[in-house]
Design an enzyme around this catalytic site. Structure first.
Site, short mmCIF file in Angstrom:
data_model
loop_
_atom_site.label_atom_id
_atom_site.label_comp_id
_atom_site.label_asym_id
_atom_site.label_seq_id
_atom_site.Cartn_x
_atom_site.Cartn_y
_atom_site.Cartn_z
N ARG B 257 1.96 -16.99 -6.12
CA ARG B 257 3.28 -16.64 -6.64
C ARG B 257 4.16 -16.26 -5.46
O ARG B 257 4.04 -15.16 -4.92
CB ARG B 257 3.13 -15.46 -7.61
CG ARG B 257 4.34 -15.23 -8.52
CD ARG B 257 4.26 -13.87 -9.20
NE ARG B 257 4.70 -12.82 -8.29
CZ ARG B 257 4.26 -11.57 -8.30
NH1 ARG B 257 3.36 -11.17 -9.18
NH2 ARG B 257 4.72 -10.69 -7.42
N HIS B 261 7.38 -10.93 -9.25
CA HIS B 261 6.86 -11.23 -10.59
C HIS B 261 7.98 -11.70 -11.52
O HIS B 261 7.88 -12.71 -12.19
CB HIS B 261 6.17 -9.99 -11.15
CG HIS B 261 5.83 -10.09 -12.61
ND1 HIS B 261 4.89 -10.96 -13.08
CD2 HIS B 261 6.34 -9.46 -13.70
CE1 HIS B 261 4.81 -10.85 -14.40
NE2 HIS B 261 5.69 -9.95 -14.80
N TYR B 270 4.16 -3.84 -3.10
CA TYR B 270 2.70 -3.89 -3.24
C TYR B 270 2.00 -5.01 -2.49
O TYR B 270 0.80 -5.09 -2.52
CB TYR B 270 2.32 -3.94 -4.73
CG TYR B 270 3.01 -5.03 -5.54
CD1 TYR B 270 2.58 -6.35 -5.47
CD2 TYR B 270 4.09 -4.73 -6.38
CE1 TYR B 270 3.20 -7.35 -6.21
CE2 TYR B 270 4.73 -5.72 -7.12
CZ TYR B 270 4.28 -7.03 -7.03
OH TYR B 270 4.89 -8.02 -7.75
C1 TPP Z 1 -0.82 -8.35 -23.30
C2 TPP Z 1 0.21 -8.06 -22.28
N1 TPP Z 1 0.02 -6.99 -21.46
C3 TPP Z 1 0.94 -6.71 -20.51
C4 TPP Z 1 2.06 -7.48 -20.37
C5 TPP Z 1 3.10 -7.16 -19.29
N2 TPP Z 1 2.94 -8.24 -18.26
C6 TPP Z 1 3.74 -9.31 -18.28
S1 TPP Z 1 3.24 -10.46 -17.17
C7 TPP Z 1 1.98 -9.50 -16.63
C8 TPP Z 1 1.08 -10.03 -15.56
C9 TPP Z 1 0.54 -11.37 -15.92
O1 TPP Z 1 -0.24 -11.87 -14.88
P1 TPP Z 1 -0.83 -13.32 -14.94
O2 TPP Z 1 -1.58 -13.55 -16.19
O3 TPP Z 1 -1.58 -13.52 -13.67
O4 TPP Z 1 0.44 -14.27 -14.99
P2 TPP Z 1 1.61 -14.41 -13.90
O5 TPP Z 1 2.61 -13.35 -14.21
O6 TPP Z 1 1.00 -14.22 -12.57
O7 TPP Z 1 2.15 -15.75 -14.10
C10 TPP Z 1 1.96 -8.29 -17.30
C11 TPP Z 1 1.00 -7.20 -17.04
C12 TPP Z 1 2.23 -8.56 -21.25
N3 TPP Z 1 3.29 -9.35 -21.22
N4 TPP Z 1 1.27 -8.84 -22.19
#
Ligand code: TPP
Ligand code: MG
Lengths: 320, 351
Positions: B257, B261, B270
């Site tokens: 990424r 975020h 971080y």
């Molecule tokens: C069930 C849930 N918990 C927390 C969140 C808040 N949140 C949004 S994205 C994220 C991280 C997701 O990481 P990843 O699966 O690696 O996807 P990326 O963002 O890297 O594409 C979090 C904690 C959420 N949307 N859904």
């Protein structure tokens, strides 16, 4: 017409809907070869095969989640959660997805899904096998919550739920599964969702109940001039029938076996207060379980509202 | 009684195109020059869309937005392997998939501008609405695959999610179901190595994500997620296998990424900038362009035209999005159910 138990009536509804519509499939834990732990799906595997009677791994979130995917794809899944106390793992799927798929896809995808689960107390079963947390599910727009109170209503409501274009949580009062028999037509019939049933007419007090409590209410009201309403659908609930009765009687008692605080009785009481208060002669009273954890079998009758508690409350409101 | 070895497993990693743009000809998927250019054009479109989304967000014309920078190969390469009848279950950071499949650009912008109407998939596509609740759409894909098989439809179901999703129960429950029933589903993880501030090492103690499939009885493979050819080849094989009854596959695209975020995040809090710089050298578009140069598929003129076409399409998308009138208040009640409840009908009339 046959005299059937609720288990038999639900089985018949499933069988007939599966005959009628090949989109209907049943999935859950032990629903196939075992016919379900309460035998509700008995004989269906033999009749419809393993593609339509799907014994799944032990995974509640995936049962409901997969059923959502099936529904969106065009099937009409009926998912079974073995006991309501185990549905909590699937609440995410119900609330974050089933309830809002139509809305978040702006109508492109829909979720004609039924989740059936045995619920309620009075069967002397282990922990988490007697939950009655229906009110949680009534707070989520997009899911209908339906509770039959006997074999006849079970067949008519389940048939309607399977044909409904949106998700329905179908709560089966476990205590009633084999407690009573009723005339249940073989013929195709449905009871409309969202419509309550006036079980008994009276003029002095309205008593509102659903599911397993209705049977106790009907015992309790024998000496009274009471209107008894069997709600049948909790969400959306039939406010019109409730208000019409309260306007007539001026008194309302709501009976449910779930804990009092935040129980569905609160919604009914608030509706009466908003729209019917000028017709009331006394306070709207609730007969409910105390705000404690559903106990193990030795204490369950101290927890569940009994006939005597219901009559005491009716007496109390009749004093006004 | 001696101890026995009951199971051993290997995890394959596929890479075809290296950072200098050299491809392993033996592993190259069969692609015409026109198809390679199409891949490149879509990756440029994805990046152009992403750049514009960030600008629009800064100008207050879009809401919070999750950038896809650096993940273009993993998204375009896999989406190009899909057939029109396949079903797609995306998470929220796969706009490259949407763009490749022809999801209208103005609808993507509309959704990220906070207008739910952007989430209505046009009738000619079978893409599920973007899933915001991480990983919870995995069982939906599995259920759709069950339904597809029941219907004898010769389609595959493809589910996209991030590395963070592999920690969710729904990932494990969904994978288990897919394995038990050998369903026609392909799981594609965009392992960009971060879940907001949580690095991959805090998401799992396993050496790879791909190997998690092994425990559920099907194949997992890691591919270089910045190598569009490797992603495409793995996706094509897995989707063909799914469509022909061979069961599920898990593809871990190892990528990075490059951006924050979301526009509401500051990754400098971080993670070290050096890490980002290392990955900048592995840029998936740069790599493909080097390959195309060697093949004689790239020229200044082609590059300019490609960028112009992408910019034009994105401009058009912004214009259409901003020209659409805001939703009317009564639309709040649309699509809650097939019919309004009596109370909803009354609420709809309230001022
Ligand atoms: C069930 C849930 N918990 C927390 C969140 C808040 N949140 C949004 S994205 C994220 C991280 C997701 O990481 P990843 O699966 O690696 O996807 P990326 O963002 O890297 O594409 C979090 C904690 C959420 N949307 N859904
Ligand atoms: Mg990630």
């Amino acid at each position: 017409m046959a005299q059937l138990t609720m288990v038999q009536a639900i089985n018949l509804a499933l069988r007939q809907e599966m005959e009628r519509d090949d989109r209907v499939v049943v999935l859950g834990e032990d629903v196939g070869r075992d016919g379900g732990v309460f035998r509700v799906t008995e004989g269906l595997l033999e009749r419809f095969g393993a593609e339509r009677l799907i014994d799944t791994p032990l995974a509640e979130s995936a049962i409901v989640g997969a059923a959502i995917g099936m529904a969106a794809y065009g099937l009409r899944p009926v998912a079974e959660i073995q006991f309501m106390g185990f549905i909590y793992a699937a609440v995410d799927q119900l609330f974050a997805h089933a309830a809002r798929l139509r809305s978040r896809s702006r109508g492109r995808y829909t979720c004609p899904l039924v989740v059936r689960t045995p619920y309620g107390g009075g069967i002397k079963a282990p922990e988490l096998h007697e939950e009655s947390t229906e009110a949680f599910f009534c707070h989520m727009p997009g899911i209908k919550v339906v509770v039959p109170s006997g074999p006849y209503s079970a067949k008519g409501l389940l048939t309607a739920a399977i044909r409904d274009p949106d998700p329905v949580l179908f709560l089966e009062p476990t205590r009633l599964y084999r407690m009573m028999r009723e005339e249940v037509p073989e013929d195709d019939y449905t009871l409309p969702l969202g419509q309550a049933r006036v079980v008994r007419e009276g003029t002095a007090v309205t008593v509102i109940a659903w599911g397993g409590m209705l049977e106790r209410v009907l015992k309790a009201v024998v000496p009274y001039d009471a209107d008894v309403i069997d709600l049948l659908t909790l969400n959306p609930f039939d406010g019109a029938t409730v208000l019409a009765s309260v306007r007539k009687t001026g008194r309302a008692v709501i009976v449910h076996e779930a804990a009092k605080t935040g129980g569905f009785g609160a919604e009914i009481a608030a509706t009466i207060a908003e729209e019917g208060i000028l017709h009331l002669r006394g306070p709207v009273l609730r007969v409910a379980a105390p705000d404690v954890t559903m106990p193990l079998p030795k204490m369950e009758e101290h927890y569940l509202p009994g006939v005597e508690q219901i009559t005491r409350t009716i007496d109390e409101v009749l004093r006004y | 009684m001696p101890e026995e070895v009951l199971a051993t497993f290997t995890v394959r990693r596929l890479s075809i195109l290296n950072e200098s743009g050299d491809a392993d000809e033996g592993l190259m998927p069969p692609l015409s020059d026109a198809e390679i250019r199409r891949m490149h054009e879509l990756m440029v479109l994805a990046r152009t869309f992403d750049e514009r989304a960030l600008t629009l967000q800064r100008e207050g014309r879009l809401g919070t937005y999750p950038p896809i920078l650096g993940q273009e190969a993993a998204q375009v390469g896999s989406a190009l392997a899909l057939h029109p009848a396949d079903w797609v279950f995306p998470s929220f950071r796969e706009m490259g998939v949407h763009l490749t499949l022809g999801y209208p650009i103005h609808l993507l912008f509309q959704y990220w501008a906070g207008d739910g109407r952007g989430l209505r998939t046009p009738e000619n596509l079978t893409i599920f609405p973007i899933c915001v609740s991480v990983g919870t759409h995995i069982p939906h894909a599995v259920g759709a695959a069950m339904a597809a098989r029941y219907r004898r439809d010769p389609v595959a179901v493809c589910c996209f999610f991030g590395d963070g999703a592999t920690s969710k129960g729904d990932f494990h429950e969904g994978f288990n179901l897919a394995g038990v029933f050998r369903l026609p589903v392909v799981f594609i993880c965009q392992n960009n190595q971060w879940a907001i501030s949580v690095p991959l090492q805090r998401q799992t103690a396993a050496a790879t994500l791909a190997q998690k499939a092994v425990a559920y009885g099907f194949e997992g493979v890691q591919v270089d997620g910045n190598d569009v050819f490797a992603v495409h080849r793995a996706a094509r094989e897995a989707l063909d296998k799914a469509r022909s009854g061979g069961g599920p596959t898990f593809i871990e695209c190892l990528t990075y990424r490059m951006a924050d975020h979301t526009t509401a995040d500051d990754a400098a809090r971080y993670r070290p900038q050096e890490e980002v710089e290392t990955w900048r050298g592995r840029d998936p578009i740069l790599r493909l362009e080097r390959f195309m140069t060697q093949r004689g598929l790239w020229s200044e003129e082609y590059a300019r035209e490609t960028k112009e076409a992408a910019t034009k399409a994105v401009d058009e998308g912004v214009r259409t999005m901003e020209a659409s009138p805001p939703p009317a208040p009564e639309e709040l009640f649309d699509h809650t159910g097939a019919t309004l409840t009596p109370r909803q009908a009354a609420q709809r009339k309230e001022p």
